[in-house]
Structure formats: C-alpha cells, structure tokens
Enzyme design. Structure first.
Site, mmCIF file in Angstrom:
data_model
loop_
_atom_site.group_PDB
_atom_site.id
_atom_site.type_symbol
_atom_site.label_atom_id
_atom_site.label_comp_id
_atom_site.label_asym_id
_atom_site.label_seq_id
_atom_site.Cartn_x
_atom_site.Cartn_y
_atom_site.Cartn_z
ATOM 1 C CG ASP A 94 -25.672 104.609 87.651
ATOM 2 O OD1 ASP A 94 -26.730 104.009 87.395
ATOM 3 O OD2 ASP A 94 -25.500 105.234 88.700
ATOM 4 C CG ASP A 268 -21.401 111.365 87.059
ATOM 5 O OD1 ASP A 268 -22.182 111.045 87.978
ATOM 6 O OD2 ASP A 268 -20.346 110.716 86.827
ATOM 7 C CB CYS A 306 -23.358 134.292 88.930
ATOM 8 S SG CYS A 306 -24.345 132.924 88.285
ATOM 9 C CB CYS A 308 -27.547 131.718 87.176
ATOM 10 S SG CYS A 308 -27.701 131.943 88.968
ATOM 11 C CB CYS A 311 -26.969 135.542 90.432
ATOM 12 S SG CYS A 311 -26.080 134.320 91.436
ATOM 13 C CG HIS A 337 -25.569 129.910 92.105
ATOM 14 N ND1 HIS A 337 -25.165 131.012 91.382
ATOM 15 C CD2 HIS A 337 -24.481 129.490 92.808
ATOM 16 C CE1 HIS A 337 -23.890 131.256 91.635
ATOM 17 N NE2 HIS A 337 -23.457 130.357 92.505
#
Length: 379
Positions: A94, A268, A306, A308, A311, A337
């Site tokens: 940015d 974002d 999930c 991931c 998890c 997560h």
C-alpha cells in the site's frame, strides 16, 4: 508492456462475477483472490512456507511501517522486500496513506503531501506522492499503490469533493514519480465515499491516467454493509474490464462473496489474523470464539469440515488452553486456520464462477454461516 496484466478466463452466467489471472513479475495468481496482510514484512505468526502450503498467491506489505522499521536502506541492501522476507511470489504494497490518515491527531494535510509525527517516536515526518513512490520502488513490490487520502466515514460532501480532487492530482504525481514501470505495476485508487457523482468523477479521473490496475478505497471504514454494496455497484462497472479490480481492506466472508458477485478481483484485510489473536475463528457454521468456557473440554477440531493443519491436528480444548495462557502457538494455530478458511473460500468462489453457480453458492454459504438470520453477527 505493463509489469502487471489481467487475463480474463470466464464470466459467471448466473452472477456476472469474473474469473481471471493476474500476472506479475514474481508469478501469477487466480482471481477472485484474498491477499493475507504482512504489515512489517511478515504475516503475523506465519512463515512463508505456511502461506505457500495454504495456497496464498500474493501477500501485502505496508509502506509506512517498513519505511519506519527497518527502513529502506536495510531492505535495499538485502536486495528488496522479496529477498529480505524470503517470499518468492507476488507482493502488493500500500502507499502508506491509510496509516498516515488513521493517525488523525498527528497529521496535517497539504497539497504537497502530509506532515505528521512518527507514531513510535514522535519525530516529524513528511510523506508525499513522490516519497511514497520512492519507498515502494525501493521495496520492489510487484504491485504498488498510488498515494491517496482515505477520508473518514461519514464525511461531508464538500470535504469529500476536495479530497477526491486532491487524490486525482496526487495520482498524476505518482505516475510521474514512478521510476520502474516495467518492473512494478502502479494501481490508482478510486475514492468518493458514499456519493455516487464523486465516485464517478474519481473513476473518470483515474481511468484517464491508464493505470495497469484500479482499487476501490474508502470502504469498510464503518459504513453499513448495504452502503458498501451500493458503492460497488456504482463503481466497479466504471473500471476497465481488462485490468484488475481491487477492493481495499475487506476480509469478512460475506463481503468477499458479495464483492466477487459485484466484479471485484482482489481483496485484503487484517481481519483473519487480528481476530485469531483474540481466539476468534471462522468456520463453515459461523464464528467460533475458542477461548470461551464452552470449549474447555471440547476435543473436536475448530471446524469439522476443515482440512487445514490446525483442524487435522489439534482440538478446541487444546487451542483454548494455549490462547487463554497467551501462548504464541495458540495464536499461530488460530491464524493458520482463519487464513486457510478464507483462501479455501476464494477457491470455492472461483469454482462456482467456473460452473456458473456463484449465487447458489452464496445462498448456501450464507445459510450455513448464519448470515441469513435477522440477528446474524459479523466480525
């Protein structure tokens, strides 16, 4: 040829959302995409390898904070931000403008730029369109952002009009000062608050300058959700169809889907990492605050739907224990997560666009998440 280009793949027949690929000097990523935020050259508690493993195609760095610490001399000596932080994929920076303007009691806006005080030391500093370009050229990000003013919400029409006109003048100065256009793409930022005619004027001013991409700024700053969606419906069609469209600062699951439906390619937000450090997790069934006492003896994963790393390996009870004890590993697990959840959500959005069913996906996701309930709570 521009350093950053957009390749259109498909438009969803059901919703009008679009599937595409953004090409940059450090690789390409599919859109619509969520971009994790790495303010100080790191996404908090995550390694570059973590981000790669969960499928992050691009991350953000913050011009203002990196300018203050460690400083452009150090990053230049390292060979640029990519090498400094060991990230081989695209980076967006940015302009530093949002941070300057968020420190409203410490700054003074003038036509030449903004005089303000370092929020860490109190030292007097000056940031202008030219300085923002100089810093970002040294950082070497693939996508740079023009220096703009992000006005507060709400703001009067008169204030917003003057701000939009100044942002347009600053955008021209940014293009003139940008020293590496063949290596770094510079995006313009459309402002105008909740005023349709000012959004139209801002979009007209900026598209006339032929930036390689465009952002919509000044949203997700406190306005109601219906206002944000209405502004997107006004503004997105005014932006070139052959260039990326970026909605700044938006990261709640409902807003990502609603933004994609309205033609946005890039998003974002610090939301997933910030709430993770408070023990708040995004799940397929809605928000879960794992630090709550209800999960003290709950040995299920954060989200049973999930796959991931968190998890697959750790329980709510264990993560609650870590978060309650302020253990960094707990924050790392909740952060992993949440980021995985949003990146997976965007993969699902892209697949739904590909199969012309994004509105159906939106309905089923909102139903499961609880967004369709009258008392539904967002983040």
């Amino acid at each position: 040829m521009s350093a950053v280009t957009y390749e259109h793949i498909k438009t969803c027949a059901q919703s009008g959302a679009r599937l595409g690929i953004v090409h940059t000097p450090h690789g390409s990523f599919e859109t619509p995409a969520f971009m994790p935020v790495g303010t100080l050259g790191t996404v908090k508690t995550m390694s570059p390898e973590d981000l790669e493993s969960m499928g992050a195609g691009i991350i953000l760095g913050n011009t203002y904070h990196l300018w203050l610490r460690p400083g452009t001399d150090i990053i230049s000596e390292a060979g640029g931000l990519h090498k400094f932080m060991n990230w081989k994929h695209p980076i967006l920076t940015d302009s530093g403008g949002f941070q300057v303007f968020s420190l409203s009691n410490l700054r003074d806006i003038q036509e030449e730029g903004v005089h303000f005080r370092n929020h860490l030391s109190g030292e007097k500093l000056f940031l202008s369109p030219e300085k923002a370009m100089e810093i970002q050229n040294i950082l070497g990000s693939d996508i740079m952002m023009a220096f703009d003013e992000c006005p507060p919400y709400p703001a009067t029409y008169e204030y917003m009009k003057a701000s939009v006109e100044r942002t347009s003048r600053w955008a021209e100065r940014c293009l003139t000062a940008h020293s590496r256009p063949a290596e770094q793409g510079l995006f313009g930022i459309v402002q105008g608050g909740e005023f349709e005619d000012l959004r139209i004027q801002s979009a007209k001013d900026l598209t006339s300058l032929d930036f390689p991409g465009y952002a919509i700024g000044g949203l997700s700053v406190g306005e109601p959700k219906d206002v944000m969606n209405r502004v997107l419906e006004w503004t997105t069609p005014l932006l070139p169809a052959d260039k990326p469209r970026y909605l700044m600062g938006v990261g709640s699951p409902d807003s990502l889907i609603d933004g994609a439906v309205r033609g946005i390619d890039m998003f974002d937000c610090v939301l997933p990492t910030r709430i993770a450090r408070n023990g708040t997790c995004m799940t397929s069934a809605g928000r879960l605050v794992v630090r709550n006492a209800a999960y003290k003896s709950d040995f299920r994963p954060i989200d049973e739907n999930c796959d991931c790393y968190t998890c697959r390996n750790y329980s709510r009870a264990y993560i609650r224990h870590l978060v309650k004890c302020d253990e960094t590993f707990g924050f790392r697990l909740t952060t992993y997560h949440n980021l995985y959840f949003l990146l997976k959500l965007m993969r699902q959005v892209r697949e739904a666009i590909r199969e012309d069913r994004l509105l159906d996906f939106r309905e089923s996701f909102f139903e499961a998440y609880g967004f369709n309930q009258p008392d539904a709570k967002n983040f």
